[in-house]
Motif scaffolding. Structure first.
Motif, PDB file in Angstrom:
ATOM      1  N   LEU A 125       0.842  -1.196   0.000  1.00 25.25           N
ATOM      2  CA  LEU A 125       0.000   0.000   0.000  1.00 25.25           C
ATOM      3  C   LEU A 125       0.880   1.249   0.000  1.00 25.25           C
ATOM      4  O   LEU A 125       1.754   1.404   0.858  1.00 25.25           O
ATOM      5  CB  LEU A 125      -0.911   0.015   1.227  1.00 25.25           C
ATOM      6  CG  LEU A 125      -1.778   1.276   1.402  1.00 25.25           C
ATOM      7  CD1 LEU A 125      -2.795   1.389   0.271  1.00 25.25           C
ATOM      8  CD2 LEU A 125      -2.472   1.258   2.762  1.00 25.25           C
ATOM      9  N   VAL A 185      -3.645  -1.496  -8.608  1.00 24.33           N
ATOM     10  CA  VAL A 185      -4.705  -0.508  -8.767  1.00 24.33           C
ATOM     11  C   VAL A 185      -4.225   0.841  -8.249  1.00 24.33           C
ATOM     12  O   VAL A 185      -3.599   0.926  -7.189  1.00 24.33           O
ATOM     13  CB  VAL A 185      -5.985  -0.935  -8.013  1.00 24.33           C
ATOM     14  CG1 VAL A 185      -6.937   0.242  -7.825  1.00 24.33           C
ATOM     15  CG2 VAL A 185      -6.696  -2.048  -8.771  1.00 24.33           C
ATOM     16  N   LEU A 207     -10.119  -2.226   0.153  1.00 24.15           N
ATOM     17  CA  LEU A 207      -8.666  -2.037   0.157  1.00 24.15           C
ATOM     18  C   LEU A 207      -7.985  -2.928   1.192  1.00 24.15           C
ATOM     19  O   LEU A 207      -6.864  -3.400   0.975  1.00 24.15           O
ATOM     20  CB  LEU A 207      -8.334  -0.566   0.427  1.00 24.15           C
ATOM     21  CG  LEU A 207      -8.775   0.432  -0.655  1.00 24.15           C
ATOM     22  CD1 LEU A 207      -8.375   1.849  -0.274  1.00 24.15           C
ATOM     23  CD2 LEU A 207      -8.178   0.067  -2.009  1.00 24.15           C
ATOM     24  N   ARG A 210      -7.485  -6.213  -0.385  1.00 22.74           N
ATOM     25  CA  ARG A 210      -6.335  -6.156  -1.304  1.00 22.74           C
ATOM     26  C   ARG A 210      -5.036  -6.253  -0.516  1.00 22.74           C
ATOM     27  O   ARG A 210      -4.086  -6.923  -0.945  1.00 22.74           O
ATOM     28  CB  ARG A 210      -6.365  -4.878  -2.127  1.00 22.74           C
ATOM     29  CG  ARG A 210      -7.477  -4.805  -3.157  1.00 22.74           C
ATOM     30  CD  ARG A 210      -7.374  -3.541  -4.011  1.00 22.74           C
ATOM     31  NE  ARG A 210      -6.108  -3.501  -4.732  1.00 22.74           N
ATOM     32  CZ  ARG A 210      -5.881  -4.100  -5.899  1.00 22.74           C
ATOM     33  NH1 ARG A 210      -6.843  -4.790  -6.480  1.00 22.74           N
ATOM     34  NH2 ARG A 210      -4.701  -4.004  -6.486  1.00 22.74           N
ATOM     35  N   THR A 217      -1.504  -1.515  -4.243  1.00 24.57           N
ATOM     36  CA  THR A 217      -2.535  -0.483  -4.276  1.00 24.57           C
ATOM     37  C   THR A 217      -1.862   0.865  -4.045  1.00 24.57           C
ATOM     38  O   THR A 217      -1.151   1.043  -3.064  1.00 24.57           O
ATOM     39  CB  THR A 217      -3.601  -0.713  -3.201  1.00 24.57           C
ATOM     40  OG1 THR A 217      -4.139  -2.035  -3.333  1.00 24.57           O
ATOM     41  CG2 THR A 217      -4.714   0.310  -3.326  1.00 24.57           C
TER      42      THR A 217
END
Length: 402
Positions: A125, A185, A207, A210, A217
């Motif tokens: 992330l 993404v 999220l 993910r 992400t």
């Protein structure tokens, strides 16, 4: 500050010559030219790429020592070659050649490591924040296009509207399945979810899934998570759990590079001094540089000094028109003409939306779309935004053209 730098530069020349010797001084250092002093960084220009490399490798510590003593405060030195010494493409600014300096180097290096699939990075992330105009979207588009296997880029505003529609219609499974894909993404502009609590909670849950699957992400925002208005605490905590980096307004080196790229042969057309002065004196974002360069270039009077798109509207519209025509397989004549076939109307709406996002006014778009009115362009944009919110396929089509 330039006067102080110039005076100091003149004063240290005898010491510089004495420490390196006459031959070395004449070969590599005599032609160096001070450009600016900003944030304790002294920017110098070398006569060639070879001289620049040589000075950076061997003489920067000495220059820093002498300049620090002369100015009275610690300074570092940044050396760049003169623009005419570079190959023609070296001053290009394009999606494949981001401008990188201290303002965005952390973000750029992280993104580059992700492209190279460096497994030593701390998290799947990543959150990048900075004011409008500092190049966040530019970097995200570059990263998406450079990423092996590709990535999916979502516009934050369009995605938020899609969440609102799906929540209202109780069809969140469709959006959840879409966002839980195995591809990386990007959500460009996640601050658009501000003050929309239900959409924030739904997005956070997706999220988190993910993150559990270790799928990349990337989020961008104008603000740090602590500064986003009406942000759900759970979403804020989630954003802060990843890698957070700020992208700031460009420094002198980036401003100079960018303005020289806009100007073209900046050292040969008599405007080199204007470009250097603008890079030295102007503080702000790339958007501010666009404005100032356009105003100065066109000699506009004060009352005419409103925001202009950097590339003139006709050329920018033509670029977007040709992209939509090529990607969607529709002729240019049909795209801007009066054909009302459903497929062509959709492409026309997409073109209008992209043009507004690129900075063109609705009136400018109408003029280039065969004389359509501002009201017609406004209707096009509202219609495509509604279709993007309701249809995954339409949103993917539009976002694939960003």
């Amino acid at each position: 500050m330039l006067d102080l730098l110039s005076d100091t530069w003149e004063r240290i020349q005898p010491d510089l010559r004495g420490q390196v010797g006459d031959s070395v001084y004449q070969s590599w250092l005599a032609a160096l030219r001070p450009l600016a002093l900003e944030r304790s960084v002294c920017y110098l220009e070398a006569s060639s790429q070879m001289a620049c490399d040589r000075v950076q490798r061997l003489y920067v510590p000495l220059l820093e020592e002498l300049l620090t003593a002369g100015i009275g405060t610690k300074v570092s030195v940044d050396v760049a070659p003169k623009p005419e010494s570079l190959l023609p493409h070296a001053l290009e600014v394009s999606p494949s050649r981001p401008v990188v300096d201290g303002s965005n180097s952390t973000a750029f290096l992280v993104l580059k490591s992700l492209i190279e699939q460096n497994l030593g990075l701390p998290s799947p992330l990543y959150y990048f924040h900075g004011p409008s105009g500092v190049g966040k979207s530019f970097l995200m588009n570059w990263w998406r296009d450079s990423m092996p296997g590709g990535a999916v880029l979502h516009d934050g505003l369009s995605l938020r509207k899609a969440f609102q529609i799906k929540v209202r219609d109780q069809r969140m499974d469709e959006l959840r399945e879409e966002l839980l894909c195995e591809k990386p993404v990007v959500i460009d502009g996640v601050h658009r979810f501000s003050n929309h609590t239900r959409a924030q909670r739904e997005l956070t849950n997706i999220l988190k899934l993910r993150l559990e699957r270790s799928v990349l992400t990337l989020l961008t925002s104008r603000w740090h998570p602590h500064e986003i208005w009406e942000l759900d605490p759970g979403m804020k905590s989630f954003m802060l759990s990843g890698f957070v980096a700020e992208i700031e307004a460009p420094g002198h080196a980036a401003r100079l590079h960018y303005l020289r790229a806009l100007e073209g042969s900046a050292s040969h057309n008599g405007r080199a001094q204007s470009v250097e002065t603008m890079a030295r004196d102007l503080r702000g974002t790339y958007r501010d540089l666009q404005h100032a360069w356009t105003v100065e270039r066109n000699g506009l009077r004060h009352h005419e000094r409103k925001y202009f798109n950097l590339i003139d509207p006709g050329r920018e519209f033509s670029r977007l028109r040709d992209r939509v025509s090529d990607r969607l397989g529709i002729s240019v004549d049909d795209l801007i003409g009066r054909n009302q076939a459903r497929r062509i109307t959709l492409a026309r709406q997409i073109l209008a939306w992209l043009a507004v996002r690129s900075g063109l006014s609705q009136a400018e778009i109408g003029r280039h779309m065969n004389g359509r009115s501002r009201a017609a362009i406004s209707y096009c944009i509202k219609t495509i935004e509604k279709r993007m919110a309701e249809s995954v396929e339409v949103r993917h089509t539009v976002e694939g053209l960003l």
